[in-house]
Design a protein around this motif. Structure first.
Motif, PDB file in Angstrom:
ATOM      1  N   PHE A 122     109.011  97.735  20.554  1.00  0.00           N
ATOM      2  CA  PHE A 122     108.425  98.973  20.053  1.00  0.00           C
ATOM      3  C   PHE A 122     109.490 100.047  19.868  1.00  0.00           C
ATOM      4  O   PHE A 122     110.512 100.059  20.558  1.00  0.00           O
ATOM      5  N   ALA A 123     109.220 100.959  18.944  1.00  0.00           N
ATOM      6  CA  ALA A 123     110.154 102.040  18.627  1.00  0.00           C
ATOM      7  C   ALA A 123     110.475 102.855  19.874  1.00  0.00           C
ATOM      8  O   ALA A 123     109.641 103.037  20.759  1.00  0.00           O
ATOM      9  N   ASP A 124     111.730 103.322  19.910  1.00  0.00           N
ATOM     10  CA  ASP A 124     112.157 104.237  20.969  1.00  0.00           C
ATOM     11  C   ASP A 124     112.950 105.373  20.315  1.00  0.00           C
ATOM     12  O   ASP A 124     112.876 105.552  19.104  1.00  0.00           O
ATOM     13  N   SER A 129     110.490  99.972  15.421  1.00  0.00           N
ATOM     14  CA  SER A 129     109.903  98.726  15.902  1.00  0.00           C
ATOM     15  C   SER A 129     110.407  97.531  15.107  1.00  0.00           C
ATOM     16  O   SER A 129     110.716  97.643  13.913  1.00  0.00           O
ATOM     17  N   CYS A 130     110.476  96.379  15.772  1.00  0.00           N
ATOM     18  CA  CYS A 130     110.740  95.112  15.104  1.00  0.00           C
ATOM     19  C   CYS A 130     110.040  94.015  15.900  1.00  0.00           C
ATOM     20  O   CYS A 130     109.614  94.236  17.036  1.00  0.00           O
ATOM     21  N   ILE A 131     109.894  92.858  15.285  1.00  0.00           N
ATOM     22  CA  ILE A 131     109.216  91.731  15.928  1.00  0.00           C
ATOM     23  C   ILE A 131     110.153  90.534  15.926  1.00  0.00           C
ATOM     24  O   ILE A 131     110.678  90.152  14.879  1.00  0.00           O
ATOM     25  N   PHE A 141     114.395  84.691  14.453  1.00  0.00           N
ATOM     26  CA  PHE A 141     114.609  85.655  13.381  1.00  0.00           C
ATOM     27  C   PHE A 141     113.816  86.898  13.726  1.00  0.00           C
ATOM     28  O   PHE A 141     112.977  86.886  14.621  1.00  0.00           O
ATOM     29  N   CYS A 142     114.120  87.990  13.064  1.00  0.00           N
ATOM     30  CA  CYS A 142     113.428  89.250  13.319  1.00  0.00           C
ATOM     31  C   CYS A 142     112.719  89.738  12.068  1.00  0.00           C
ATOM     32  O   CYS A 142     113.241  89.620  10.963  1.00  0.00           O
ATOM     33  N   LEU A 143     111.546  90.286  12.263  1.00  0.00           N
ATOM     34  CA  LEU A 143     110.890  91.075  11.235  1.00  0.00           C
ATOM     35  C   LEU A 143     111.289  92.505  11.512  1.00  0.00           C
ATOM     36  O   LEU A 143     111.071  93.007  12.617  1.00  0.00           O
ATOM     37  N   ASP A 144     111.932  93.125  10.557  1.00  0.00           N
ATOM     38  CA  ASP A 144     112.325  94.523  10.809  1.00  0.00           C
ATOM     39  C   ASP A 144     112.124  95.358   9.582  1.00  0.00           C
ATOM     40  O   ASP A 144     111.791  94.903   8.549  1.00  0.00           O
TER      41      ASP A 144
END
Length: 144
Positions: A122-124, A129-131, A141-144
């Motif tokens: 989660f965003a800071d 945010s990314c998954i 891999f990342c979803l960003d």
């Protein structure tokens, strides 16, 4: 000497065709046409020695902008975390709840394709945010 601008991303995997088809669905990439005189890739692979059948596959960005993805069969399985991974840019330009909702929707689509949702970051104060996910063979891999 000028810098190199074109590159290919290579995946070591157990089932190149399966992993290639997954990434085509994720990225909107396309499979190349089979070699001349073959109606399908399956027809081509059947002409190869058994140990080479399905040993590699590739896919490309239909726009020509993205790198070619190449998938090669290797005997060993994945053991540790990837040292390199793809960031799938599903939320570019979005922030906050709109970004998170977009990433979660894309995550759900990719899970339907066989991906695994590992965790949501989660965003800071510093990052949006990314998954974190895994493809059909466990490559992160990342979803960003």
């Amino acid at each position: 000497m000028s810098p190199i601008r074109k590159f290919q991303v290579t995946f070591d995997c157990a089932d190149p065709v399966r992993v290639a088809r997954f990434w085509c669905d994720v990225l909107g990439y396309v499979l190349p046409s089979p070699p001349e005189s073959f109606a399908t890739w399956e027809d081509f692979h059947r002409t190869q020695p058994v140990e080479k059948q399905g040993a590699w596959f590739s896919c490309t960005d239909p726009t020509g902008e993205g790198p070619r993805l190449f998938f090669q069969r290797v005997p060993e399985g994945k053991v540790v975390k990837n040292r390199v991974h793809l960031d799938v840019r599903a939320g570019t330009g979005l922030v906050g709840e709109e970004r998170l909702a977009t990433l979660e929707a894309e995550c759900a689509r990719l899970v339907e394709l066989g991906a695994v949702h590992v965790r949501t970051l989660f965003a800071d104060e510093e990052n949006e945010s990314c998954i974190v996910m895994q493809d059909v063979e466990g490559n992160e891999f990342c979803l960003d």
